[in-house]
Motif scaffolding. Sequence first.
Motif, PDB file in Angstrom:
ATOM      1  N   GLY A 101      47.173 -20.289   3.230  1.00  0.00           N
ATOM      2  CA  GLY A 101      47.857 -21.407   2.605  1.00  0.00           C
ATOM      3  C   GLY A 101      48.537 -20.988   1.325  1.00  0.00           C
ATOM      4  O   GLY A 101      48.334 -19.885   0.818  1.00  0.00           O
ATOM      5  N   THR A 102      49.328 -21.896   0.794  1.00  0.00           N
ATOM      6  CA  THR A 102      50.044 -21.624  -0.444  1.00  0.00           C
ATOM      7  C   THR A 102      49.424 -22.324  -1.639  1.00  0.00           C
ATOM      8  O   THR A 102      49.708 -21.979  -2.774  1.00  0.00           O
ATOM      9  CB  THR A 102      51.512 -22.061  -0.309  1.00  0.00           C
ATOM     10  N   ALA A 103      48.571 -23.332  -1.388  1.00  0.00           N
ATOM     11  CA  ALA A 103      47.942 -24.072  -2.482  1.00  0.00           C
ATOM     12  C   ALA A 103      46.586 -24.601  -2.039  1.00  0.00           C
ATOM     13  O   ALA A 103      46.343 -24.810  -0.852  1.00  0.00           O
ATOM     14  CB  ALA A 103      48.831 -25.231  -2.916  1.00  0.00           C
ATOM     15  N   LEU A 104      45.724 -24.829  -3.023  1.00  0.00           N
ATOM     16  CA  LEU A 104      44.395 -25.350  -2.762  1.00  0.00           C
ATOM     17  C   LEU A 104      44.012 -26.281  -3.903  1.00  0.00           C
ATOM     18  O   LEU A 104      44.251 -25.971  -5.069  1.00  0.00           O
ATOM     19  CB  LEU A 104      43.385 -24.204  -2.667  1.00  0.00           C
ATOM     20  N   VAL A 105      43.445 -27.421  -3.547  1.00  0.00           N
ATOM     21  CA  VAL A 105      42.888 -28.348  -4.535  1.00  0.00           C
ATOM     22  C   VAL A 105      41.497 -28.694  -4.036  1.00  0.00           C
ATOM     23  O   VAL A 105      41.315 -28.986  -2.849  1.00  0.00           O
ATOM     24  CB  VAL A 105      43.739 -29.632  -4.663  1.00  0.00           C
ATOM     25  N   GLY A 106      40.504 -28.639  -4.911  1.00  0.00           N
ATOM     26  CA  GLY A 106      39.164 -28.952  -4.447  1.00  0.00           C
ATOM     27  C   GLY A 106      38.145 -28.928  -5.554  1.00  0.00           C
ATOM     28  O   GLY A 106      38.469 -28.780  -6.731  1.00  0.00           O
ATOM     29  N   GLN A 107      36.892 -29.085  -5.122  1.00  0.00           N
ATOM     30  CA  GLN A 107      35.805 -29.074  -6.083  1.00  0.00           C
ATOM     31  C   GLN A 107      34.541 -28.538  -5.447  1.00  0.00           C
ATOM     32  O   GLN A 107      34.336 -28.621  -4.241  1.00  0.00           O
ATOM     33  CB  GLN A 107      35.569 -30.457  -6.676  1.00  0.00           C
ATOM     34  N   VAL A 108      33.713 -27.972  -6.320  1.00  0.00           N
ATOM     35  CA  VAL A 108      32.397 -27.463  -5.945  1.00  0.00           C
ATOM     36  C   VAL A 108      31.408 -28.187  -6.835  1.00  0.00           C
ATOM     37  O   VAL A 108      31.569 -28.227  -8.058  1.00  0.00           O
ATOM     38  CB  VAL A 108      32.299 -25.939  -6.181  1.00  0.00           C
ATOM     39  N   THR A 109      30.368 -28.769  -6.231  1.00  0.00           N
ATOM     40  CA  THR A 109      29.361 -29.512  -6.994  1.00  0.00           C
ATOM     41  C   THR A 109      28.001 -28.850  -6.800  1.00  0.00           C
ATOM     42  O   THR A 109      27.573 -28.616  -5.669  1.00  0.00           O
ATOM     43  CB  THR A 109      29.299 -30.984  -6.537  1.00  0.00           C
ATOM     44  N   LEU A 110      27.339 -28.577  -7.896  1.00  0.00           N
ATOM     45  CA  LEU A 110      26.013 -27.960  -7.890  1.00  0.00           C
ATOM     46  C   LEU A 110      24.975 -29.015  -7.517  1.00  0.00           C
ATOM     47  O   LEU A 110      24.954 -30.102  -8.100  1.00  0.00           O
ATOM     48  CB  LEU A 110      25.722 -27.376  -9.273  1.00  0.00           C
ATOM     49  N   LEU A 111      24.112 -28.688  -6.554  1.00  0.00           N
ATOM     50  CA  LEU A 111      23.121 -29.657  -6.065  1.00  0.00           C
ATOM     51  C   LEU A 111      21.693 -29.325  -6.473  1.00  0.00           C
ATOM     52  O   LEU A 111      20.792 -30.126  -6.259  1.00  0.00           O
ATOM     53  CB  LEU A 111      23.188 -29.734  -4.532  1.00  0.00           C
ATOM     54  N   GLY A 143      24.464 -31.501 -10.488  1.00  0.00           N
ATOM     55  CA  GLY A 143      25.530 -32.496 -10.561  1.00  0.00           C
ATOM     56  C   GLY A 143      26.794 -32.013 -11.244  1.00  0.00           C
ATOM     57  O   GLY A 143      27.814 -32.688 -11.201  1.00  0.00           O
ATOM     58  N   SER A 144      26.743 -30.846 -11.865  1.00  0.00           N
ATOM     59  CA  SER A 144      27.963 -30.341 -12.514  1.00  0.00           C
ATOM     60  C   SER A 144      28.977 -29.955 -11.443  1.00  0.00           C
ATOM     61  O   SER A 144      28.634 -29.521 -10.358  1.00  0.00           O
ATOM     62  CB  SER A 144      27.652 -29.172 -13.441  1.00  0.00           C
ATOM     63  N   THR A 145      30.256 -30.142 -11.782  1.00  0.00           N
ATOM     64  CA  THR A 145      31.331 -29.949 -10.818  1.00  0.00           C
ATOM     65  C   THR A 145      32.409 -29.039 -11.391  1.00  0.00           C
ATOM     66  O   THR A 145      32.798 -29.182 -12.542  1.00  0.00           O
ATOM     67  CB  THR A 145      31.956 -31.310 -10.447  1.00  0.00           C
ATOM     68  N   LEU A 146      32.890 -28.134 -10.557  1.00  0.00           N
ATOM     69  CA  LEU A 146      34.055 -27.316 -10.893  1.00  0.00           C
ATOM     70  C   LEU A 146      35.227 -27.844 -10.103  1.00  0.00           C
ATOM     71  O   LEU A 146      35.159 -27.962  -8.874  1.00  0.00           O
ATOM     72  CB  LEU A 146      33.816 -25.855 -10.515  1.00  0.00           C
ATOM     73  N   ASN A 147      36.313 -28.218 -10.781  1.00  0.00           N
ATOM     74  CA  ASN A 147      37.535 -28.666 -10.126  1.00  0.00           C
ATOM     75  C   ASN A 147      38.512 -27.494 -10.088  1.00  0.00           C
ATOM     76  O   ASN A 147      38.771 -26.882 -11.115  1.00  0.00           O
ATOM     77  CB  ASN A 147      38.151 -29.848 -10.867  1.00  0.00           C
ATOM     78  N   LEU A 148      39.042 -27.229  -8.896  1.00  0.00           N
ATOM     79  CA  LEU A 148      39.929 -26.088  -8.714  1.00  0.00           C
ATOM     80  C   LEU A 148      41.320 -26.564  -8.252  1.00  0.00           C
ATOM     81  O   LEU A 148      41.417 -27.393  -7.357  1.00  0.00           O
ATOM     82  CB  LEU A 148      39.367 -25.135  -7.669  1.00  0.00           C
ATOM     83  N   THR A 149      42.341 -26.010  -8.873  1.00  0.00           N
ATOM     84  CA  THR A 149      43.725 -26.241  -8.437  1.00  0.00           C
ATOM     85  C   THR A 149      44.406 -24.889  -8.425  1.00  0.00           C
ATOM     86  O   THR A 149      44.433 -24.191  -9.432  1.00  0.00           O
ATOM     87  CB  THR A 149      44.457 -27.199  -9.393  1.00  0.00           C
ATOM     88  N   LEU A 150      44.936 -24.535  -7.276  1.00  0.00           N
ATOM     89  CA  LEU A 150      45.558 -23.231  -7.098  1.00  0.00           C
ATOM     90  C   LEU A 150      46.912 -23.437  -6.449  1.00  0.00           C
ATOM     91  O   LEU A 150      47.016 -24.072  -5.426  1.00  0.00           O
ATOM     92  CB  LEU A 150      44.652 -22.393  -6.195  1.00  0.00           C
ATOM     93  N   ARG A 151      47.949 -22.901  -7.057  1.00  0.00           N
ATOM     94  CA  ARG A 151      49.300 -23.002  -6.501  1.00  0.00           C
ATOM     95  C   ARG A 151      49.944 -21.647  -6.444  1.00  0.00           C
ATOM     96  O   ARG A 151      49.690 -20.786  -7.159  1.00  0.00           O
ATOM     97  CB  ARG A 151      50.164 -23.914  -7.374  1.00  0.00           C
TER      98      ARG A 151
END
Length: 120
Positions: free
Chosen positions: A77-87, A112-120
């Motif tokens: 892909g050319t872009a990614l948007v997402g998140q990873v949440t620690l459980l 509960g902490s979350t990393l938000n990722l945006t890649l273009r």
Amino acid sequence: MKRFPALSCHVGLAALVAVLSTGAFAFEEQEMNRIQIDISGTPGTQFSMHWRVSDGDDVTEYREERLGVPAQFHYAGTALVGQVTLLTDNGRLEVDVQKDGNRTRSSTQGKGSTLNLTLR
């Protein structure tokens, strides 16, 4: 009728070079659209993830509710948007994202902490 073996060899070599060049270009283009995500951290740490991977007008969603470290994902892909949440309590996540020879690293800890990722 005279034959010119050197000429036919030269033409064959030129055709081979053209094919190899085209293949190299296709491989390079494929590498440019390759997204790799490595998730590591404290052993036993669990996380959830949600990605939207774009490749032109095509968008594909991926969702996992409970995964453990280490984990590795590959997308075209050319872009990614997402998140990873620690459980997990007392865990630490490290997220390494690579695309087009570029790399970014992020980490988080605490349930509960979350990393938000945006890649273009």
